[in-house]
Design an enzyme around this catalytic site. Structure first.
Site, PDB file in Angstrom:
ATOM      1  N   HIS A  24      15.529   5.722  26.294  1.00 43.11           N
ATOM      2  CA  HIS A  24      14.972   4.628  27.020  1.00 43.11           C
ATOM      3  C   HIS A  24      14.456   4.987  28.018  1.00 43.11           C
ATOM      4  O   HIS A  24      13.316   5.021  28.813  1.00 43.11           O
ATOM      5  CB  HIS A  24      17.085   4.358  27.904  1.00 43.11           C
ATOM      6  CG  HIS A  24      17.529   3.374  28.934  1.00 43.11           C
ATOM      7  ND1 HIS A  24      17.084   1.971  28.523  1.00 43.11           N
ATOM      8  CD2 HIS A  24      17.057   3.634  30.231  1.00 43.11           C
ATOM      9  CE1 HIS A  24      17.127   1.315  29.335  1.00 43.11           C
ATOM     10  NE2 HIS A  24      16.535   2.385  30.513  1.00 43.11           N
ATOM     11  N   ALA A  60       0.704  -1.297   0.209  1.00 44.86           N
ATOM     12  CA  ALA A  60       0.284   0.075  -0.134  1.00 44.86           C
ATOM     13  C   ALA A  60       1.454   1.280  -0.540  1.00 44.86           C
ATOM     14  O   ALA A  60       0.649   2.415  -0.886  1.00 44.86           O
ATOM     15  CB  ALA A  60      -1.004  -0.106   1.447  1.00 44.86           C
TER      16      ALA A  60
HETATM   17  C1  FAD Z   1      -5.145  -9.453   3.001  1.00 46.56           C
HETATM   18  C2  FAD Z   1      -4.353  -8.540   2.864  1.00 46.56           C
HETATM   19  C3  FAD Z   1      -3.573  -8.085   3.698  1.00 46.56           C
HETATM   20  C4  FAD Z   1      -2.144  -6.946   3.176  1.00 46.56           C
HETATM   21  N1  FAD Z   1      -1.342  -6.532   3.511  1.00 46.56           N
HETATM   22  C5  FAD Z   1      -0.960  -5.616   3.611  1.00 46.56           C
HETATM   23  C6  FAD Z   1       0.103  -4.618   4.459  1.00 46.56           C
HETATM   24  O1  FAD Z   1       0.006  -5.107   5.618  1.00 46.56           O
HETATM   25  N2  FAD Z   1       0.615  -3.634   4.091  1.00 46.56           N
HETATM   26  C7  FAD Z   1       0.851  -2.719   2.706  1.00 46.56           C
HETATM   27  O2  FAD Z   1       1.736  -2.450   2.365  1.00 46.56           O
HETATM   28  N3  FAD Z   1       0.106  -3.821   1.816  1.00 46.56           N
HETATM   29  C8  FAD Z   1      -0.760  -5.286   2.592  1.00 46.56           C
HETATM   30  N4  FAD Z   1      -1.770  -5.608   1.781  1.00 46.56           N
HETATM   31  C9  FAD Z   1      -1.911  -5.056  -0.130  1.00 46.56           C
HETATM   32  C10 FAD Z   1      -1.907  -3.974   0.005  1.00 46.56           C
HETATM   33  O3  FAD Z   1      -3.621  -4.405   0.097  1.00 46.56           O
HETATM   34  C11 FAD Z   1      -2.011  -2.992  -1.484  1.00 46.56           C
HETATM   35  O4  FAD Z   1      -0.642  -3.276  -2.078  1.00 46.56           O
HETATM   36  C12 FAD Z   1      -2.608  -2.551  -1.640  1.00 46.56           C
HETATM   37  O5  FAD Z   1      -4.071  -1.929  -1.715  1.00 46.56           O
HETATM   38  C13 FAD Z   1      -2.153  -1.695  -3.333  1.00 46.56           C
HETATM   39  O6  FAD Z   1      -3.090  -0.235  -3.876  1.00 46.56           O
HETATM   40  P1  FAD Z   1      -3.606  -0.235  -5.006  1.00 46.56           P
HETATM   41  O7  FAD Z   1      -4.634   1.117  -5.149  1.00 46.56           O
HETATM   42  O8  FAD Z   1      -2.618  -0.546  -6.326  1.00 46.56           O
HETATM   43  O9  FAD Z   1      -4.727  -1.089  -5.762  1.00 46.56           O
HETATM   44  P2  FAD Z   1      -5.868  -1.351  -4.747  1.00 46.56           P
HETATM   45  O10 FAD Z   1      -6.028  -1.228  -2.723  1.00 46.56           O
HETATM   46  O11 FAD Z   1      -6.229  -2.787  -5.273  1.00 46.56           O
HETATM   47  O12 FAD Z   1      -7.199  -0.929  -5.365  1.00 46.56           O
HETATM   48  C14 FAD Z   1      -7.671  -0.914  -6.570  1.00 46.56           C
HETATM   49  C15 FAD Z   1      -9.202  -0.580  -6.775  1.00 46.56           C
HETATM   50  O13 FAD Z   1      -9.381  -0.137  -8.408  1.00 46.56           O
HETATM   51  C16 FAD Z   1     -10.903  -0.418  -8.255  1.00 46.56           C
HETATM   52  N5  FAD Z   1     -10.827  -1.438  -9.276  1.00 46.56           N
HETATM   53  C17 FAD Z   1      -9.994  -1.942 -10.805  1.00 46.56           C
HETATM   54  N6  FAD Z   1     -11.142  -1.963 -11.977  1.00 46.56           N
HETATM   55  C18 FAD Z   1     -11.647  -1.430 -11.213  1.00 46.56           C
HETATM   56  C19 FAD Z   1     -12.638  -0.373 -12.260  1.00 46.56           C
HETATM   57  N7  FAD Z   1     -11.982  -1.445 -13.630  1.00 46.56           N
HETATM   58  N8  FAD Z   1     -13.120   0.696 -12.190  1.00 46.56           N
HETATM   59  C20 FAD Z   1     -13.346   1.229 -10.973  1.00 46.56           C
HETATM   60  N9  FAD Z   1     -12.572   0.548 -10.417  1.00 46.56           N
HETATM   61  C21 FAD Z   1     -12.112  -0.354 -10.309  1.00 46.56           C
HETATM   62  C22 FAD Z   1     -10.866  -1.892  -7.427  1.00 46.56           C
HETATM   63  O14 FAD Z   1     -12.576  -1.954  -6.949  1.00 46.56           O
HETATM   64  C23 FAD Z   1     -10.151  -1.566  -5.837  1.00 46.56           C
HETATM   65  O15 FAD Z   1     -11.045  -0.367  -5.204  1.00 46.56           O
HETATM   66  C24 FAD Z   1      -2.427  -6.650   1.800  1.00 46.56           C
HETATM   67  C25 FAD Z   1      -3.487  -7.531   0.702  1.00 46.56           C
HETATM   68  C26 FAD Z   1      -4.114  -8.313   1.229  1.00 46.56           C
HETATM   69  C27 FAD Z   1      -4.999  -8.782   0.070  1.00 46.56           C
END
Ligand code: FAD
Length: 469
Positions: free
Chosen positions: A448, A324
């Site tokens: 500390h 994230a």
């Molecule tokens: C269980 C779990 C635990 C995690 N824990 C961590 C952690 O502790 N720390 C960390 O850094 N990362 C963690 N991650 C990974 C993290 O969630 C992702 O790396 C991060 O969310 C990626 O961000 P993003 O904006 O690239 O995509 P995403 O968060 O996947 O967001 C993409 C968005 O695009 C939307 N979307 C897709 N296609 C379309 C479309 N055609 N039209 C409109 N909307 C669309 C989706 O609905 C989604 O909401 C975890 C993931 C999971 C599954």
């Protein structure tokens, strides 16, 4: 006749996860006309079905485990009898945190003047997107833009023989359990499988983890994963390493084949399949842009530009590390460029944290990786067993390690394993990003008693002058 409503904007962001919403927020703050299209929930995977809900569940499980550990008395003098957990209430509490954070994102976007469109986007060309409201079969809106930012994230990988549904859970299902399974089989010993597997074990489930590689957390250095392995064994998590899952049936459970080609079945009430995530590239017309790809990911340069002019991509869509904070940093970087600033996305290191028990933090290269890259380096570890704060927290397992260039002591990387070490990630990243040398950390006064003293002591030890070891 075209009945679509049409709007125009300077920046159009597809996806409201940490990458997309941060980009939209920063662009809005900088006065760039911005529209953000999100089909599911603002906050994306991270806030709704990833980072935040998983950490909430891990915390609840930890609290319950602490309570259970005091039954019959403990070294701390605490006595608790018959602790009980109401998992439905735990899920409601977790959902409350998610709602608070996602609601906060909506407010921030509104304040920044970003137009949020709820719906699924379909790309027509590099400057035109149509949007279909959730539940509708045809689009109701066409958006034209100067800049298109792709931030559609990733989705969990399914095993062909075990599609998600019913007893076969994805990580999303495991974060909102319908029941607390008596027997949970976790397929995949990466960070998501282990974080959730450990949480379920602490909640009282019998947990078995199956992993195709010969070790847990295969992408991490073995010295760091060894304390996690020991903790899993102590917790009673059963491990089947070097084993492949071949199928599932409700009667026998999960079918396994080990390295000797022996086959057996593991009975399970629920199976969490956590074998990785893949970039979300299909189903919304992305292929029509014919962008250069890097494997399954959209290829980008150091400015997060794709191969098409004014089309940008960030976050999980662009590959590893799928985290994230990387997505957010890329989003900010793109927004500032679109607003006219000169920016590049070239971090010295992207921190990675596994919220296992104990936690693992990695920032920059391990000693092995640095040496494999031809760097003459020093490394030194400081055990948490010699840190007073760790002892008072009953968290004396693990260590902090520093890696520095031998010639000038420039710090290249940090790694740590232990309870609570996730919070050291900030100090690690800052020292690497700011180009600190071992002497900078060794000569900084660290409060500390804190775990941070182990950071200072690792630097002192690398200089051959550890005080408390
Ligand atoms: C269980 C779990 C635990 C995690 N824990 C961590 C952690 O502790 N720390 C960390 O850094 N990362 C963690 N991650 C990974 C993290 O969630 C992702 O790396 C991060 O969310 C990626 O961000 P993003 O904006 O690239 O995509 P995403 O968060 O996947 O967001 C993409 C968005 O695009 C939307 N979307 C897709 N296609 C379309 C479309 N055609 N039209 C409109 N909307 C669309 C989706 O609905 C989604 O909401 C975890 C993931 C999971 C599954």
């Amino acid at each position: 006749m075209n009945t679509l409503k049409e709007i125009s904007t300077h920046l159009l962001v597809l996806g409201g996860g940490p990458g997309g919403y941060v980009a939209a927020l920063r662009a809005g703050q900088l006065g760039v006309a911005t529209v953000l299209v999100e089909g599911a929930g603002l906050g994306g995977t991270c806030l709704n079905i990833g980072c935040i809900p998983s950490k909430a569940l891990i915390h609840a499980a930890q609290e319950f485990a602490h309570a259970r550990a005091q039954v019959g008395g403990s070294a701390l003098g605490i006595r608790i009898s018959d602790p009980h957990i109401d998992v439905a209430q735990t899920v409601r509490w977790k959902d409350g945190i998610v709602q608070r954070l996602t609601g906060g994102v909506a407010t921030l976007l509104r304040k920044a003047g970003v137009q949020h469109v709820q719906g699924w986007a379909h790309i027509e060309d590099g400057k035109t997107v149509t949007v279909r409201a959730p539940g509708d079969s045809s689009p109701s809106l066409r958006i034209r833009c100067e800049h298109l930012l792709l931030a559609t994230g990733s989705e969990p990988v399914e095993l062909p023989a075990m599609p998600f549904g019913g007893a076969l859970w994805s990580s999303t299902d495991a974060l909102s359990p319908d029941v607390l399974p008596k027997r949970l089989v976790v397929v995949g010993a990466g960070y998501i499988g282990l974080e959730l597997g450990i949480a379920y074990r602490k909640l009282g489930a019998e947990v078995t983890v199956v992993e195709a590689a010969q070790r847990i957390l295969p992408s991490y250095d073995e010295e760091l994963t060894e304390p996690v392995l020991q903790a899993l064994q102590k917790l009673g998590v059963v491990l089947h390493l070097g084993c492949n899952v071949t199928g599932w049936d409700a009667h026998q459970g999960v079918h396994i084949r080990n390295a000797q080609a022996d086959e057996f079945a593991l009975p399970a009430d629920r199976v969490l399949v956590a074998v990785g995530r893949r970039p979300r590239t299909q189903g919304f017309g992305l292929e029509s842009l014919h962008l250069d790809m890097a494997g399954r990911c959209v290829a980008i340069d150091a400015r997060c530009k794709t191969s098409m002019r004014n089309v940008w991509a960030i976050g999980d869509l662009t590959g590893e590390p799928m985290l994230a904070h990387r997505a957010m940093a890329q989003g900010e970087c793109v927004a500032e460029q679109i607003a006219g600033q000169v920016r590049r996305f070239e971090p010295r290191a992207v921190p990675a944290v596994c919220f296992t028990d104990p936690e693992v933090v990695v920032v920059g290269p391990t000693p092995g990786e640095a040496r494999a890259a031809g760097i003459d380096c020093l490394d030194a570890s400081f055990p948490l067993a010699a840190n007073g704060r760790a002892l008072t927290l009953q968290a004396s397992g693990g260590f902090v390690r520093v890696v520095a260039r031998r010639s000038d002591h420039l710090i290249l990387g940090w790694q740590a394993v232990g309870q609570g070490v996730a919070e050291l990630a900030a100090a690690f990243s800052q020292s690497v990003e700011m180009g600190a040398r071992l002497e900078d950390i060794a000569h900084t006064i660290h409060a500390h008693p804190t775990l941070g003293e182990a950071v200072q002591e690792a630097a002192l030890r690398a200089l051959g002058k550890a005080l408390h070891f």
